[in-house]
Enzyme design. Structure first.
Site, PDB file in Angstrom:
ATOM      1  N   LYS A  43      32.107  92.883   6.843  1.00  0.00           N
ATOM      2  CA  LYS A  43      31.148  92.342   7.826  1.00  0.00           C
ATOM      3  C   LYS A  43      31.893  91.654   8.976  1.00  0.00           C
ATOM      4  CE  LYS A  43      27.601  90.358   9.768  1.00  0.00           C
ATOM      5  NZ  LYS A  43      26.669  91.112  10.579  1.00  0.00           N
ATOM      6  N   CYS A  67      26.748  86.032  16.134  1.00  0.00           N
ATOM      7  CA  CYS A  67      27.561  86.877  15.242  1.00  0.00           C
ATOM      8  C   CYS A  67      28.946  87.138  15.827  1.00  0.00           C
ATOM      9  CB  CYS A  67      26.848  88.201  14.978  1.00  0.00           C
ATOM     10  SG  CYS A  67      25.477  88.047  13.826  1.00  0.00           S
TER      11      CYS A  67
HETATM   12  N1  NAD Z   1      20.112  86.790  12.508  1.00  0.00           N
HETATM   13  C1  NAD Z   1      20.881  87.865  12.508  1.00  0.00           C
HETATM   14  O1  NAD Z   1      20.732  88.754  13.331  1.00  0.00           O
HETATM   15  C2  NAD Z   1      21.987  88.033  11.476  1.00  0.00           C
HETATM   16  C3  NAD Z   1      22.616  89.271  11.371  1.00  0.00           C
HETATM   17  C4  NAD Z   1      23.581  89.446  10.403  1.00  0.00           C
HETATM   18  C5  NAD Z   1      23.924  88.385   9.563  1.00  0.00           C
HETATM   19  N2  NAD Z   1      23.305  87.169   9.705  1.00  0.00           N
HETATM   20  C6  NAD Z   1      23.704  86.097   8.796  1.00  0.00           C
HETATM   21  O2  NAD Z   1      22.640  85.844   7.865  1.00  0.00           O
HETATM   22  C7  NAD Z   1      22.635  84.460   7.509  1.00  0.00           C
HETATM   23  C8  NAD Z   1      21.266  83.860   7.800  1.00  0.00           C
HETATM   24  O3  NAD Z   1      21.058  83.953   9.195  1.00  0.00           O
HETATM   25  P1  NAD Z   1      19.622  83.770   9.858  1.00  0.00           P
HETATM   26  O4  NAD Z   1      19.764  84.250  11.266  1.00  0.00           O
HETATM   27  O5  NAD Z   1      18.559  84.371   8.976  1.00  0.00           O
HETATM   28  O6  NAD Z   1      19.503  82.173   9.819  1.00  0.00           O
HETATM   29  P2  NAD Z   1      18.243  81.276  10.151  1.00  0.00           P
HETATM   30  O7  NAD Z   1      18.751  79.996  10.638  1.00  0.00           O
HETATM   31  O8  NAD Z   1      17.261  82.063  10.976  1.00  0.00           O
HETATM   32  O9  NAD Z   1      17.539  81.074   8.721  1.00  0.00           O
HETATM   33  C9  NAD Z   1      18.102  80.413   7.641  1.00  0.00           C
HETATM   34  C10 NAD Z   1      17.005  79.707   6.853  1.00  0.00           C
HETATM   35  O10 NAD Z   1      17.591  79.171   5.678  1.00  0.00           O
HETATM   36  C11 NAD Z   1      16.948  77.930   5.404  1.00  0.00           C
HETATM   37  N3  NAD Z   1      17.814  77.166   4.494  1.00  0.00           N
HETATM   38  C12 NAD Z   1      18.954  76.462   4.754  1.00  0.00           C
HETATM   39  N4  NAD Z   1      19.466  75.958   3.632  1.00  0.00           N
HETATM   40  C13 NAD Z   1      18.661  76.352   2.603  1.00  0.00           C
HETATM   41  C14 NAD Z   1      18.661  76.155   1.203  1.00  0.00           C
HETATM   42  N5  NAD Z   1      19.630  75.464   0.587  1.00  0.00           N
HETATM   43  N6  NAD Z   1      17.657  76.683   0.478  1.00  0.00           N
HETATM   44  C15 NAD Z   1      16.661  77.384   1.069  1.00  0.00           C
HETATM   45  N7  NAD Z   1      16.594  77.602   2.395  1.00  0.00           N
HETATM   46  C16 NAD Z   1      17.590  77.105   3.157  1.00  0.00           C
HETATM   47  C17 NAD Z   1      16.758  77.315   6.769  1.00  0.00           C
HETATM   48  O11 NAD Z   1      15.759  76.319   6.752  1.00  0.00           O
HETATM   49  C18 NAD Z   1      16.362  78.542   7.604  1.00  0.00           C
HETATM   50  O12 NAD Z   1      14.953  78.722   7.642  1.00  0.00           O
HETATM   51  C19 NAD Z   1      23.784  83.810   8.305  1.00  0.00           C
HETATM   52  O13 NAD Z   1      24.922  83.789   7.519  1.00  0.00           O
HETATM   53  C20 NAD Z   1      23.964  84.760   9.470  1.00  0.00           C
HETATM   54  O14 NAD Z   1      25.267  84.700  10.000  1.00  0.00           O
HETATM   55  C21 NAD Z   1      22.347  86.987  10.626  1.00  0.00           C
END
Ligand code: NAD
Length: 404
Positions: free
Chosen positions: A200, A254
């Site tokens: 990734k 990212c």
């Molecule tokens: N958004 C994208 O396009 C994308 C793409 C690829 C990878 N990612 C990766 O995926 C992961 C999540 O990203 P995202 O964009 O969905 O983040 P986000 O901030 O939109 O969502 C994360 C959620 O997790 C919740 N959270 C935090 N700690 C928690 C816990 N202990 N228990 C339960 N809920 C909890 C937060 O309140 C939030 O609602 C990251 O590592 C990111 O780098 C994101």
């Protein structure tokens, strides 16, 4: 299959919804009560086309509920944030908290899949954090499955993209592949957890390094009086050359973040990846210098800054170089005025709104008053409008939209 999805953000919520639509009984878990309430009410707390319709169906069929705490299940999918700290090292505190929150609900047949973008070794650490709470468990299967979806097309790509699935053991990879097989029509590519974690990061670093090459060429070309857009266009006629386009820097959560996880994991062996990050992070300052040169000699200059988002035709301003440039210009021109034109945002973000010399403005108004125009995002809304800039007003086109 009973599944808990931990974290209901951009990645977790669509995953929970798609799993529920494909027959799993899903509990979506988020520590923010507001998020849980809005999901249970069928409201998507962020912008993602088509997600609301899928969420409604998942709630209607009774296979999705949201809660602030996990519950016993066969599989746990973790999609919590993994930002970086000030020194660019990864902040794994959310992953640790998620591991600790599910520990009491696991048994020896449980499957735990980490989806958060993570440095190599995180899945193993996740297993260790669980083991500290539950030393009695010996059979939990751990796997890493990164997400590659494109914001704006998540509901399509979540189903159709190939998935890399790395297990701490081959059996764990197999079990995770079964879970993703519920909804994924792409290939399910099994490997070990560390390879999947690094894969990734490598995908986004590949993009970053290639963009840095284009950005470096833009500096060299400028110094030598060459048009970089023409240069790249000509070079790309070589059958084995495909140079990307330069810009004002690299943004988003990212590409601008993930390469640091490699640097942090192996600083001695990643000078190229680090330098690429530095080249891309240095570009906003260079653009600011170009604008300052263009308005040198004007007492209280007005600059029209076109675009704020990190890429065209969206409203996402996370890590956006355009936003950083507007901020730096406001600081460097305390007696001047920065007119920010962003058709995809209703209002300026709070950090810019707080600056007395930055104002949100329409395109025509902004370019009509400007002593210099800087094009920062190649939004469709700006295409073909170079002629609206009054004659003699300098234009710094960081995207080449009005040149190409
Ligand atoms: N958004 C994208 O396009 C994308 C793409 C690829 C990878 N990612 C990766 O995926 C992961 C999540 O990203 P995202 O964009 O969905 O983040 P986000 O901030 O939109 O969502 C994360 C959620 O997790 C919740 N959270 C935090 N700690 C928690 C816990 N202990 N228990 C339960 N809920 C909890 C937060 O309140 C939030 O609602 C990251 O590592 C990111 O780098 C994101």
């Amino acid at each position: 299959m009973l599944v808990n999805v931990i974290g209901l953000g951009y990645i977790g919520l669509p995953t929970a919804v798609v799993l529920a639509e494909n027959g799993a009984q899903v509990r979506g878990v988020d520590v923010v009560e507001q998020v849980v309430d809005s999901v249970n009410a069928g409201q998507v707390p962020f912008v993602e086309p088509d997600l609301a319709g899928h969420l409604a169906k998942a709630l209607e069929c009774g296979r999705l509920t949201a809660a602030t705490k996990p519950a016993p299940a066969q599989a746990f999918v973790i999609a919590v944030p993994t930002p970086f700290l000030d020194d660019h090292s990864p902040d794994l505190s959310y992953v640790k908290a998620a591991a600790e929150s599910i520990a009491e609900y696991l048994d020896d047949d449980s499957l735990v899949v980490l989806e958060s973008t993570s440095p190599p070794g995180t899945t193993r650490r996740l297993a260790e954090w669980v083991a500290q709470r539950r030393p009695d468990l010996t059979g939990v299967a751990y796997a890493y499955c990164p997400e590659r979806v494109l914001p704006g097309k998540v509901m399509v790509e979540l189903v159709s993209n190939d998935r890399v699935i790395g297990g701490l053991t081959p059996d764990a990879a197999e079990r995770a592949a079964e879970l993703y097989g519920l909804f994924c029509t792409g290939q399910l590519l099994r490997t070990d957890a560390t390879t999947a974690e690094l894969c990734k990061l490598v995908e986004n670093s590949f993009r970053d390094v290639n963009i840095a090459f284009a950005n470096e060429l833009s500096l060299v070309s400028d110094d030598l009086g060459v048009d970089v857009w023409e240069l790249i266009e000509l070079a790309n006629h070589h059958p084995r050359v495909n140079i990307l386009q330069p810009g004002p820097g690299v943004g988003g959560h990212c590409i601008a973040v993930d390469p640091w996880f490699i640097v942090s994991a192996d600083p001695d062996n990643s000078p190229l990846i680090r330098t690429a990050r530095e080249v891309n992070d240095g570009k906003p300052k260079w653009v600011v210098g170009k604008v300052l040169d263009a308005v040198a000699g004007v007492d209280a200059p007005t600059v029209a800054a076109l675009g704020l988002s990190f890429k065209p035709n969206i409203d996402d301003i996370r890590e956006s170089p355009a936003r950083a440039i507007v901020k730096q210009l406001a600081e460097r021109l305390p007696h001047g005025k920065i007119l920010s034109v962003e058709p995809h945002l209703k209002a300026l973000p709070p950090d810019l709104a707080a600056l007395p010399n930055v104002a949100k403005c329409g395109f025509r108004d902004a370019v009509g008053q400007a002593d210099a125009v800087v094009l920062l995002v190649d939004h469709q809304a700006f295409a073909g409008r170079a002629a609206e800039v009054p004659a003699g007003v300098p234009v710094i086109d960081t995207r080449g939209q009005w040149i190409r």
